[in-house]
Scaffold this active site. Structure first.
Site, PDB file in Angstrom:
ATOM      1  N   ALA A 230       1.252  -1.314   0.091  1.00  0.00           N
ATOM      2  CA  ALA A 230      -0.041   0.027   0.290  1.00  0.00           C
ATOM      3  C   ALA A 230       0.748   1.403  -0.298  1.00  0.00           C
ATOM      4  O   ALA A 230       1.189   2.127  -1.263  1.00  0.00           O
ATOM      5  CB  ALA A 230      -1.282  -0.277   1.034  1.00  0.00           C
ATOM      6  N   ARG A 231       1.465   1.100   1.338  1.00  0.00           N
ATOM      7  CA  ARG A 231       2.303   2.459   1.315  1.00  0.00           C
ATOM      8  C   ARG A 231       3.448   2.675   2.350  1.00  0.00           C
ATOM      9  O   ARG A 231       3.062   1.605   3.522  1.00  0.00           O
ATOM     10  CB  ARG A 231       1.505   4.257   1.935  1.00  0.00           C
ATOM     11  CG  ARG A 231      -0.113   3.977   1.011  1.00  0.00           C
ATOM     12  CD  ARG A 231       1.246   5.342  -0.652  1.00  0.00           C
ATOM     13  NE  ARG A 231      -0.155   5.961  -1.041  1.00  0.00           N
ATOM     14  CZ  ARG A 231      -0.317   5.287  -1.729  1.00  0.00           C
ATOM     15  NH1 ARG A 231      -0.686   4.108  -2.505  1.00  0.00           N
ATOM     16  NH2 ARG A 231      -1.696   5.451  -2.938  1.00  0.00           N
ATOM     17  N   ASP A 255       6.624  -4.125  -0.801  1.00  0.00           N
ATOM     18  CA  ASP A 255       5.925  -3.571  -2.169  1.00  0.00           C
ATOM     19  C   ASP A 255       6.803  -2.005  -1.932  1.00  0.00           C
ATOM     20  O   ASP A 255       7.359  -0.971  -2.672  1.00  0.00           O
ATOM     21  CB  ASP A 255       5.025  -4.041  -3.065  1.00  0.00           C
ATOM     22  CG  ASP A 255       5.633  -2.926  -3.879  1.00  0.00           C
ATOM     23  OD1 ASP A 255       6.160  -3.581  -5.233  1.00  0.00           O
ATOM     24  OD2 ASP A 255       4.898  -2.134  -4.462  1.00  0.00           O
ATOM     25  N   GLU A 260      11.819   5.712  -1.005  1.00  0.00           N
ATOM     26  CA  GLU A 260      12.067   5.442  -1.992  1.00  0.00           C
ATOM     27  C   GLU A 260      12.670   6.384  -2.557  1.00  0.00           C
ATOM     28  O   GLU A 260      12.288   8.070  -2.872  1.00  0.00           O
ATOM     29  CB  GLU A 260      10.915   5.200  -2.032  1.00  0.00           C
ATOM     30  CG  GLU A 260       9.767   4.313  -1.954  1.00  0.00           C
ATOM     31  CD  GLU A 260       8.641   3.453  -2.402  1.00  0.00           C
ATOM     32  OE1 GLU A 260       8.289   3.702  -3.709  1.00  0.00           O
ATOM     33  OE2 GLU A 260       8.105   2.763  -1.892  1.00  0.00           O
ATOM     34  N   HIS A 278       8.372  -1.028  -5.465  1.00  0.00           N
ATOM     35  CA  HIS A 278       7.010  -0.348  -5.295  1.00  0.00           C
ATOM     36  C   HIS A 278       6.215  -0.795  -7.261  1.00  0.00           C
ATOM     37  O   HIS A 278       6.405  -0.341  -7.574  1.00  0.00           O
ATOM     38  CB  HIS A 278       7.630   1.269  -5.426  1.00  0.00           C
ATOM     39  CG  HIS A 278       6.627   1.521  -5.255  1.00  0.00           C
ATOM     40  ND1 HIS A 278       6.050   2.855  -4.571  1.00  0.00           N
ATOM     41  CD2 HIS A 278       4.719   1.733  -5.405  1.00  0.00           C
ATOM     42  CE1 HIS A 278       5.388   3.401  -4.299  1.00  0.00           C
ATOM     43  NE2 HIS A 278       4.107   3.059  -5.272  1.00  0.00           N
ATOM     44  N   LEU A 279       6.763  -1.547  -7.433  1.00  0.00           N
ATOM     45  CA  LEU A 279       5.980  -3.021  -8.040  1.00  0.00           C
ATOM     46  C   LEU A 279       4.526  -2.634  -8.360  1.00  0.00           C
ATOM     47  O   LEU A 279       3.571  -3.191  -9.508  1.00  0.00           O
ATOM     48  CB  LEU A 279       6.306  -3.722  -8.788  1.00  0.00           C
ATOM     49  CG  LEU A 279       7.909  -3.997  -8.926  1.00  0.00           C
ATOM     50  CD1 LEU A 279       8.187  -5.678  -9.039  1.00  0.00           C
ATOM     51  CD2 LEU A 279       8.485  -3.471 -10.565  1.00  0.00           C
ATOM     52  N   GLY A 280       3.587  -2.029  -7.608  1.00  0.00           N
ATOM     53  CA  GLY A 280       1.895  -2.199  -7.403  1.00  0.00           C
ATOM     54  C   GLY A 280       1.253  -1.591  -8.964  1.00  0.00           C
ATOM     55  O   GLY A 280       0.556  -2.568  -9.085  1.00  0.00           O
ATOM     56  N   ALA A 281       1.951  -0.669  -9.281  1.00  0.00           N
ATOM     57  CA  ALA A 281       1.092  -0.153 -10.695  1.00  0.00           C
ATOM     58  C   ALA A 281       2.169  -0.475 -12.327  1.00  0.00           C
ATOM     59  O   ALA A 281       1.536  -0.161 -13.364  1.00  0.00           O
ATOM     60  CB  ALA A 281       0.806   1.357 -10.181  1.00  0.00           C
TER      61      ALA A 281
END
Length: 531
Positions: A230-231, A255, A260, A278-281
């Site tokens: 999430a964050r 993630d 960052e 940070h591959l969420g999107a």
């Protein structure tokens, strides 16, 4: 001459096709600052992703600019206030990545359960150690979902297919809505104690930063596996690393990080941690959806149509001059209401009194609804998606107008009935002049007069000497400056409400410490700063 749409970063061919027939589509390297500023001089709209900075300088270089479109969710690289001042619409793609983000959380959970990453890495260096990487099944396990916003719901729906038992912590969703999703609502402590897997799906606010820290990890079910896609900062990375080292937590999927880009974290030392950058999107589909969404928004805007994903436009229709100053007031009252209530009401009434109601004030209901949800969902709340967020959570919002007030003054009140039977209200007014000033005039039955701006803190306690000094001392020791304070009571020795304006956000630990020190029955904060 057709309007010029400037594309500053790579965009899906399908998105360009949406624009090609009606506009003069031009391309520029958004990271080449001189080239960007030069190209903006003739642009009616500009589309960016994350690498191009559209700040006050860029906006000033674009005298014809009507729309800035960010093909993604965040707006960190767009100076929205500067755009708003210039009357430039800003749009983004708030739902473009929600499926990708939910799937990333599922992927991390499964990878942690089966030791996928570490087993793959070992095999690639010649190690065939099947027993070392024995995992656990997801079926039959209890999965705790922290946050049931759109991504949390998508995650819950997908992980339910594995035959799991779902519980969730989210104080801002109605139990009936959770039941419809097949999820049982519980408190955070119960979720921590019962869950075999925990997945975090919350927005990042001053209240949620560090939500899962050393204290929380001390009470988790032994062997729990935790996922945060999430964050960054919602889970204390060092505390999580310590819990893994001690064996209380069996693994984690991460993630997102407090800072960052992140290339060094205590979590990276563990084979049972699956860490991704940070591959969420980061899926082709999410990127294509974002490009298509903003291309359609740009087309609508340049054709003078209503734009659903505008983030700095109050309404799709004309708002009367007398009503415009009340939009930020209604939104701030909504934020304050949620803070004072400690959750979302089952029903909310927006009560507007005064001569202003001779105009169409229906947009104030939208503004209040936007405020109600602005701090409790992970996606950006706009005037368009606010009603949908209310409907998803079973919250009915109504508008009442009355031309008269006791002293012919303007008054806006947000009043709501909570699931536990309590009724909470927050009232305010707007004083026009050289600059519009918004004020709170009532908080849950207590008469107050304090600016509806900045960061407010609300403490409720039994009236007695020494409380003001104790609160001031604690905040002073924490380096928090008090800009304003007001104490209201109904009678000497009775229930009292202290309202403070502070210069910086109060973290959850500090707010709890202040509340405990004075025996407060409730404590909350509301961020009323301009977005």
């Amino acid at each position: 001459m057709n309007p010029v749409v400037l594309i500053a970063e790579e965009l899906a061919p399908a998105a360009i096709e949406v624009l090609a027939h009606d506009f003069d589509v031009r391309h520029v390297d958004g990271t080449d600052r001189p080239a960007l500023l030069s190209a903006l001089s003739e642009a009616d709209a500009v589309i960016v992703r994350s690498a191009t900075r559209i700040d006050a300088e860029a906006i000033a270089a674009a005298p014809r600019l009507k729309v800035v479109a960010r093909a993604g969710v965040g707006l960190d690289n767009v100076e929205v206030p500067a755009a708003t001042t210039r009357g430039v619409m800003v749009v983004n793609a708030p739902t473009s990545n929600i499926v990708s983000a939910a799937e990333q959380a599922v992927a991390l959970l499964l990878a942690v359960a089966r030791n996928t990453a570490s087993a793959s890495a070992a095999l690639k260096v010649g190690e065939w150690k099947r027993s070392k990487y024995t995992g656990v099944e997801v079926q039959g396990k209890t999965v705790g979902v922290v946050g049931l916003g759109r991504i949390g719901v998508l995650f819950a729906q997908r992980i339910a297919a594995f035959g799991t038992r779902l519980i969730a912590y989210d104080p801002y969703i109605q139990p009936a809505r959770a039941a419809q999703l097949g999820v049982r609502l519980v408190g955070l402590e119960e979720l921590l104690r019962q869950s075999d897997f925990i997945s975090i799906h919350l927005p990042k606010t001053s209240e949620t930063v560090g939500l899962i820290g050393e204290k929380e990890l001390a009470i988790v079910k032994p062997g729990v596996r935790i996922v945060n896609a999430a964050r960054g900062g919602l889970v204390d990375e060092q505390a999580l690393a310590d819990a893994i080292a001690e064996g209380r937590v069996a693994g984690a999927g991460v993630d997102v990080y407090a800072k960052e880009p992140c290339t060094s974290s205590p979590l990276f030392a563990f084979d049972n941690v699956v860490a991704t950058p940070h591959l969420g999107a980061s899926t082709h589909e999410a990127q294509d959806k974002a490009g298509l969404a903003v291309a359609r928004s740009v087309k609508l805007a340049l054709q003078g149509e209503f734009v659903p994903d505008a983030v700095n436009v109050q309404t799709g229709g004309v708002v009367a001059e007398d009503v415009r100053p009340l939009l930020p007031l209604a939104e701030k009252l909504g934020r304050a209401f949620t803070a004072v209530a400690g959750g979302i009401a089952a029903s909310v009434t927006v009560d507007v009194r005064g001569e202003v109601v001779s105009n169409d004030v229906s947009v104030l209901k939208l503004a209040a609804t936007k405020g109600l949800f602005s701090s409790v969902v992970e996606e950006q709340v706009t005037y368009v998606n606010a009603p949908h967020l209310a409907a998803e959570r079973g919250v009915e919002v109504s508008l009442v107008t009355r031309p008269e007030t006791a002293d012919d003054a303007l008054l806006v009140t947000i009043r709501g009935a909570l699931p536990d039977g309590r009724t909470v209200s927050v009232s305010g007014t707007s004083v026009t002049g050289a600059r519009d000033v918004n004020k709170l005039t009532e908080v849950d039955g207590f008469d107050v007069e304090i600016g509806a701006e900045g960061i407010l803190a609300f403490l409720r306690y039994a009236d007695r000497p020494g409380v003001v000094g104790a609160v001031g001392t604690l905040l002073g020791e924490a380096g928090v400056n008090i800009a304003a304070m007001q104490v209201a009571r109904r009678e000497a020795g009775g229930e009292t409400l202290m309202t403070l304006t502070v210069d910086q956000a109060l973290g959850a630990d500090l707010l709890t410490a202040v509340a405990d020190s004075v025996g407060a029955t409730s404590a909350s904060t509301a961020d009323l700063r301009e977005e």
